[in-house]
Design a protein around this motif. Structure first.
Motif: not given
Length: 330
Positions: A122, A124, A130, A136, A141, A189
């Protein structure tokens, strides 16, 4: 007497038709001469590229009648499995989740070997605050399409942490589009397989905050899928395909720098980025299918609950045939 003469005449005629090639027998099945392989431009599947670029596929499979090996690149697993459903591929290097949905749709194929585990991050944008999965919520995303490894792992991780995936704007994108989107600040992200996280980080467009192995320890990622037709009609060829895959996997683990160079030549990506990816990811290249059975069957349960398998809960026997690997590895 008349009946006997008629039957005798029919028998002679049948033999003549077979001799002329008008009727076939089981032994007349056309031997495969071109092997068609699907793969994706990810370091996860570099074993396919090593075997291709080193010439092992063709050299190892020639004794079994293979005259040509063609490989075809796909952006992610779901379209790759659609191609296999359409009969365009004989074998596929693919994430272990897409075959679940495809087999539920009627794909005649099985997982015969593991390829790799973990290996996605993941990432970002630098300016995004974060602080765990709950931070999130309300964010955009990008990840692979529904039914892919990344979509399955990401959604399960959110649910495990009390976050409803519907509280995020999850966009389906292939890796190239997702890298562009986070670089252009169109998404907050991305959750992508390597080398995409390294591409983003080294360009200063994001920071990896969670590896997929943290989300789901030792989860299966890529696997080797073989068509049922090939398994039934060419079992010795399938065994050699697995032998060549094992050879390539061992080569990668022993020669990661050479593997990085092969990957770079195959994909035209930056060698420094690929070397960084191989050093920094949490993945591992493997070949034993038994190692991935627990998480793949869990993928099947999650995909069933997400509605990706049309109400079918698939089990080990639906998804795997380990007999070829077991014979080769014994």
């Amino acid at each position: 007497m008349r009946r006997d003469l008629i039957l005798a005449a029919l028998a002679v005629g049948l033999v003549a038709l077979i001799a002329l090639g008008c009727l076939g027998t089981d032994s007349d099945k056309a031997k495969i001469t071109t092997l068609r392989i699907g793969y994706q431009p990810s370091t996860h599947q570099v074993a396919e590229m090593v075997a291709m670029e080193e010439g092992w596929w063709l050299a190892d499979l020639k004794p079994f009648g293979i005259e040509e090996v063609k490989d075809f690149e796909f952006p992610s697993g779901p379209p790759e499995m659609q191609a296999m459903l359409g009969g365009s591929l004989d074998i596929a290097y693919v994430g272990a989740a897409p075959p679940i949905s495809a087999i539920a749709q009627g794909l005649d194929a099985k997982i015969v070997a593991a390829v790799q585990k973990n290996g996605s991050d993941l990432v970002v944008r630098p300016e995004v605050a974060y602080d765990g999965p709950k931070s999130l919520v309300g964010r955009t995303v990008a990840t692979f399409p529904p039914g892919s490894i990344q979509d399955t792992v990401f959604r399960k991780w959110l649910l495990d942490n009390g976050v409803d995936p519907d509280g995020l704007d999850i966009k389906s994108m292939d890796p190239g589009a997702a890298v562009t989107a986070i670089s252009a600040k169109r998404v907050d992200a991305v959750f992508l397989p390597h080398p995409a996280p390294s591409i983003i980080e080294l360009a200063g467009n994001g920071k990896a905050v969670v590896a997929s192995g943290e989300m789901w320890p030792d989860h299966a990622c890529c696997c080797l899928v073989v068509s049922g037709k090939l398994m039934r009609e060419e079992p010795e060829l399938v065994e050699q395909i697995i032998k060549t895959h094992i050879r390539a996997t061992e080569f990668i683990n022993e020669n990661p720098e050479r593997a990085a160079a092969i990957y770079t030549a195959k994909t035209n990506q930056n060698l420094t980025v690929i070397e960084h990816s191989i050093r920094s990811w949490d993945g591992a290249w493997i070949s034993d299918p038994h190692q991935i059975i627990p998480s793949v069957t869990e993928f099947a349960r999650v995909n069933y609950e997400l509605g990706y398998t049309g109400g079918k809960l698939l089990g080990v026997d639906d998804l795997f045939d380990t007999t070829f690997y077991d014979r080769v590895a014994s």
